[in-house]
Design an enzyme around this catalytic site. Structure first.
Site, PDB file in Angstrom:
ATOM      1  N   ASP A 149       0.821  -1.213   0.000  1.00 61.50           N
ATOM      2  CA  ASP A 149       0.000   0.000   0.000  1.00 61.50           C
ATOM      3  C   ASP A 149       0.859   1.268   0.000  1.00 61.50           C
ATOM      4  O   ASP A 149       1.919   1.314   0.646  1.00 61.50           O
ATOM      5  CB  ASP A 149      -0.926   0.023   1.215  1.00 61.50           C
ATOM      6  CG  ASP A 149      -2.118  -0.917   1.048  1.00 61.50           C
ATOM      7  OD1 ASP A 149      -2.344  -1.370  -0.078  1.00 61.50           O
ATOM      8  OD2 ASP A 149      -2.801  -1.187   2.051  1.00 61.50           O
ATOM      9  N   GLU A 197       2.400   2.737   6.469  1.00 62.92           N
ATOM     10  CA  GLU A 197       2.259   1.332   6.868  1.00 62.92           C
ATOM     11  C   GLU A 197       2.785   0.411   5.770  1.00 62.92           C
ATOM     12  O   GLU A 197       3.524  -0.542   6.024  1.00 62.92           O
ATOM     13  CB  GLU A 197       0.787   1.030   7.146  1.00 62.92           C
ATOM     14  CG  GLU A 197       0.545  -0.211   7.976  1.00 62.92           C
ATOM     15  CD  GLU A 197       0.544   0.075   9.461  1.00 62.92           C
ATOM     16  OE1 GLU A 197       0.580  -0.888  10.225  1.00 62.92           O
ATOM     17  OE2 GLU A 197       0.534   1.249   9.852  1.00 62.92           O
ATOM     18  N   TYR A 238      -7.416   4.034  -3.548  1.00 60.73           N
ATOM     19  CA  TYR A 238      -6.922   3.760  -2.187  1.00 60.73           C
ATOM     20  C   TYR A 238      -7.719   4.557  -1.161  1.00 60.73           C
ATOM     21  O   TYR A 238      -7.959   5.750  -1.324  1.00 60.73           O
ATOM     22  CB  TYR A 238      -5.439   4.105  -2.103  1.00 60.73           C
ATOM     23  CG  TYR A 238      -4.780   3.573  -0.860  1.00 60.73           C
ATOM     24  CD1 TYR A 238      -4.872   2.225  -0.527  1.00 60.73           C
ATOM     25  CD2 TYR A 238      -4.066   4.415  -0.015  1.00 60.73           C
ATOM     26  CE1 TYR A 238      -4.277   1.734   0.618  1.00 60.73           C
ATOM     27  CE2 TYR A 238      -3.455   3.929   1.122  1.00 60.73           C
ATOM     28  CZ  TYR A 238      -3.569   2.589   1.435  1.00 60.73           C
ATOM     29  OH  TYR A 238      -2.978   2.095   2.578  1.00 60.73           O
ATOM     30  N   ARG A 244      -7.159   5.246   2.096  1.00 61.36           N
ATOM     31  CA  ARG A 244      -6.518   5.991   3.194  1.00 61.36           C
ATOM     32  C   ARG A 244      -5.853   7.229   2.586  1.00 61.36           C
ATOM     33  O   ARG A 244      -4.741   7.163   2.083  1.00 61.36           O
ATOM     34  CB  ARG A 244      -5.504   5.111   3.930  1.00 61.36           C
ATOM     35  CG  ARG A 244      -6.162   3.959   4.674  1.00 61.36           C
ATOM     36  CD  ARG A 244      -5.168   3.153   5.482  1.00 61.36           C
ATOM     37  NE  ARG A 244      -5.847   2.075   6.199  1.00 61.36           N
ATOM     38  CZ  ARG A 244      -6.023   0.856   5.723  1.00 61.36           C
ATOM     39  NH1 ARG A 244      -5.557   0.554   4.511  1.00 61.36           N
ATOM     40  NH2 ARG A 244      -6.653  -0.064   6.417  1.00 61.36           N
ATOM     41  N   HIS A 265      -1.878  10.665  -2.426  1.00 60.76           N
ATOM     42  CA  HIS A 265      -2.892   9.852  -3.096  1.00 60.76           C
ATOM     43  C   HIS A 265      -4.062  10.722  -3.546  1.00 60.76           C
ATOM     44  O   HIS A 265      -4.272  11.817  -3.044  1.00 60.76           O
ATOM     45  CB  HIS A 265      -3.428   8.765  -2.154  1.00 60.76           C
ATOM     46  CG  HIS A 265      -2.365   8.114  -1.348  1.00 60.76           C
ATOM     47  ND1 HIS A 265      -1.303   7.478  -1.918  1.00 60.76           N
ATOM     48  CD2 HIS A 265      -2.193   8.016  -0.005  1.00 60.76           C
ATOM     49  CE1 HIS A 265      -0.513   7.006  -0.967  1.00 60.76           C
ATOM     50  NE2 HIS A 265      -1.028   7.333   0.204  1.00 60.76           N
TER      51      HIS A 265
END
Length: 754
Positions: free
Chosen positions: A82, A86, A305, A307, A351
């Site tokens: 991702d 994280e 995505y 997040r 993003h």
């Protein structure tokens, strides 16, 4: 020919990506993190630059072995984890494991990082053409967060175990979140309602319909009516007065669409509109992102995505959406130019916003491939995104200003002229940025200066209300406004503070528990910085600086740990010991006559005899508004003890309520509370019970003579098919709740359906 190994997090993501790549690629999943700090010990070297010690997660050994095997036959390794902190941490740990222990010239596979915002063929193939190096700053930002949380949690929690009870935890962000809930509850409890009155006149002009005008001024000044006597006096004046329409104001007003979702706004909207928890929202969004089976197309990633705190959208997506709007709704719904939204201050722009990977996947056309929850969330995301590129809604707004003696009244009305984006998406009042009164309906066509007839005069008493307790949506909004945590962490935070029993949720609102109040107050007294909202927000900014390369990992941890370590020493010595605290009361023990005191136990405060252990009498109590305490009445059940024949009463214990003999401690007989359903194997009753680990099951009260037990909850409802005396409710997060017959007649139905 050697293949290229692509490593992702989940098998679902691997399956979707494999579809887009040829046979020369092998796609494997790490199944999340493969390494973490050790359990049961700090795992951070306080004397050596706060160096963390990572260990291979025991359950991931087989996964890592498979990755190593695949890597050994690969020429290149692409880490497609991702695109966030994280994911970067997982990528670094996977790279560490896949690098050969010894360098063999020309034999080691090259390891690269690839990033994409959506799981589509175009996004993936483009990312493979532009491989990147691993991002050390991003990795260190995640490592700094993990180490900070470990330093706080593993060093404050043992103090709470010693002073309050074992199993408690403190957290850099979770404890501040609990503080917000506790402070809001105290505001609610301390609130004193203030009386006020409103007056509204129902008026009729030369044209119908009649309309309502509200009193707003007296003598040209804004007025507030606080007493009934005052309201009645004004009402008498108004009934005598002539009502004149002094001014008509008309204007066109536009309401603009909201930006596409960012993580926090998606969680808030899903909570308000769908009743989803933040945890549930993110779990479903993850499924939509990683891929859902869509007929012959196979696994398709439906959203970008999930997040993100950026409202940026790619040019391709905007272009496709504008074509869709023009074709589906017509040119009148398409703005002249694409709409671009500004990010909030401090937003990470790595993003895009959360949007459909293609607006061509219309919710109604793919609904048969989605489960109900997936469809609801996808529909919300799709509609919000499409609406964000549409024209505003246009309203004709009219205001009547009315004179009556020295008093001024106003009536507002509005009519939608052009629906614009609202044909797709309706925002809630709570999320709309509109503050202007939109009116209470359509006003008649009247002329300035005409006299109006008073049909009715309404007087209403009101009281000011306390600030509302937090819902999931409003608490997430508060965390976002104050800069506490990051949107990707909100779901885990809200879940954790409930699991730790610091807060409970009732009718969708958060309430702090007694335990939450006690722990919160102890932490504020002893760790004022850690529990400071401003300090926590500042730490988030410093972590962002680490990510941007403007601050080192070591500097961030050192700046924090210096003051924290001193506070830690003080707290160990000075924190109040709630476990051993006894608060004297005026009550005396009804068993032995000794004084009773308030003590703290696993289930909160209780009254106990000071003659313990000779007398083990305990009672539950309630606090009155004046602070005095009152013993709670024992709940008598009408059932009798099988040992001594005394009344059985309901008591609360570690695992909830149970039946106990009223002669305790002389008689220690106890049993579970019956559900009122007869056991199918004997004449006993079925009751809720728990395993040693606390898991709920249902068994016969005649145990051990009767061993009937089931994990499914029995319902006192006869089977409509075979007449069995009860049905079983099977709960499943994945497939939903189902009701079925315990016998083999085959009857089953989904919960809530007839």
């Amino acid at each position: 020919m050697k293949k290229t190994l692509v490593v992702v997090e989940s098998p679902a993501k691997a399956k979707t990506i494999s579809k887009y790549l040829g046979s020369q690629f092998s796609v494997k999943a790490s199944v999340g993190h493969i390494k973490d700090l050790p359990k049961g010990k700090l795992g951070v070297d306080l004397e050596n630059s706060f160096l963390p010690t990572y260990e291979l997660i025991a359950t991931k050994k087989k996964v890592v072995d498979e990755l190593k095997k695949a890597a050994s036959g690969s020429e290149t390794i692409l880490l497609a984890l991702d695109p966030d902190r994280e994911g970067e941490a997982i990528a670094w740990h996977v790279a560490e494991e896949l690098k050969p222990a010894k360098k063999v010239k020309g034999a080691s596979p090259a390891i690269h990082r690839i990033l994409f915002n959506e799981i589509t063929k175009k996004a993936i193939t483009e990312s493979i053409k532009k491989p990147l190096a691993l991002d050390k700053s991003l990795y260190e930002a995640q490592q700094a967060r993990r180490v900070l949380d470990r330093l706080v949690g593993y060093q404050i929690s043992p103090i709470l175990w010693d002073k309050v009870r074992r199993g408690l935890s403190a957290g850099r962000v979770q404890s501040v979140t609990v503080r917000l809930v506790c402070e809001r509850e105290r505001e609610v409890k301390a609130f004193s309602p203030v009386e006020y009155w409103t007056l509204a006149a129902q008026l009729l002009g030369s044209q119908e319909p009649a309309f309502l005008a509200r009193l707003i001024t007296h003598g040209g000044k804004k007025m507030e009516v606080s007493k009934e006597v005052e309201s009645h006096k004004i009402a008498i004046d108004l009934k005598k007065a002539s009502f004149k329409l002094s001014k008509i104001t008309k204007k066109e007003r536009k309401r603009y669409p909201l930006p596409p979702f960012i993580t926090s706004k998606l969680q808030q909207d899903a909570s308000r509109k769908l009743g989803f928890s933040a945890k549930r929202t993110m779990m479903i969004a993850q499924q939509l992102y990683e891929g859902v089976e869509v007929g012959e197309e196979g696994s398709v990633g439906l959203i970008t995505y999930m997040r993100t705190d950026s409202t940026r959208v790619s040019d391709d997506a905007i272009g496709e959406t504008r074509q869709f709007i023009s074709k589906q709704f017509g040119a009148n719904f398409l703005p002249e130019k694409p709409i671009f939204y500004k990010n909030k201050k401090g937003a990470q722009d790595a993003h895009e916003a959360i949007r459909p990977t293609s607006v061509g996947y219309h919710p109604q056309e793919i609904k048969k491939y989605l489960d109900p929850d997936q469809l609801k969330l996808y529909d919300l995301i799709w509609k919000r995104f499409v609406a964000s590129q549409m024209v505003p809604a246009v309203f004709d707004q009219t205001a009547f200003d009315i004179e009556a003696a020295d008093y001024g009244l106003r009536a507002n009305g509005s009519v939608m002229k052009e629906p614009g984006y609202t044909v797709v998406y309706h925002e809630d009042r709570e999320e709309s940025e509109e503050t202007e009164d939109e009116g209470e309906g359509v006003l008649p066509i009247l002329s300035e200066g005409e006299l109006l007839k008073l049909l009715d005069l309404q007087e209403e008493q009101h009281f000011t209300e306390p600030p509302p307790r937090f819902t999931e949506a409003s608490l997430i909004k508060e965390l976002e406004i104050k800069g506490i945590g990051r949107p990707s962490t909100y779901a885990a935070i809200l879940s954790n503070i409930q699991d730790k029993e610091y807060v409970k949720k009732e009718q969708g609102r958060f309430y702090p528990t007694d335990l939450g109040f006690i722990v919160n107050d102890l932490l504020i007294d002893n760790f004022p910085d850690i529990l400071s909202v401003e300090f926590t927000a500042k730490m988030e900014e410093e972590l962002d600086e680490v990510e941007e390369g403007r601050r080192s990992y070591l500097q961030a941890i050192t700046d924090f740990y210096g003051p924290f370590s001193k506070t830690l020493i003080s707290a160990k010595e000075n924190m109040k010991n709630v476990k051993r605290q006894e608060i004297a009361t005026e009550l005396v023990c009804d068993k032995c006559g000794n004084p009773m005191v308030i003590k703290w136990g696993r289930r909160g405060e209780f009254i106990a005899c000071t003659n313990y252990p000779a007398c083990k009498n305990t009672r539950e109590f309630e606090r009155k508004d004046d602070g005095k305490i009152k013993l709670s009445k024992l709940e008598v059940t009408g059932e009798f003890c099988g040992t001594c024949g005394s009344q059985m009463v309901i008591k609360s214990g570690r695992f909830g309520k149970f039946l106990a003999c009223s002669k305790y401690p002389e008689c220690k007989t106890s049993r579970a509370i019956s559900l009122g359903i007869t056991c199918p194997l004997c004449n006993g009753k079925i009751a809720e019970r728990r395993t040693k680990k606390g898991r709920v099951f249902y068994g016969c009260t005649s145990y051990p003579k009767c061993t009937y037990a089931t994990w499914d909850r029995p319902l006192k409802e006869a089977c409509p098919q075979c007449g069995a005396t009860f049905l079983l409710l099977k709960s499943s997060k994945k497939s939903g709740d189902k009701i079925s017959c315990p016998k083999e007649c085959g009857f089953t139905r989904e919960e809530g359906k007839v």
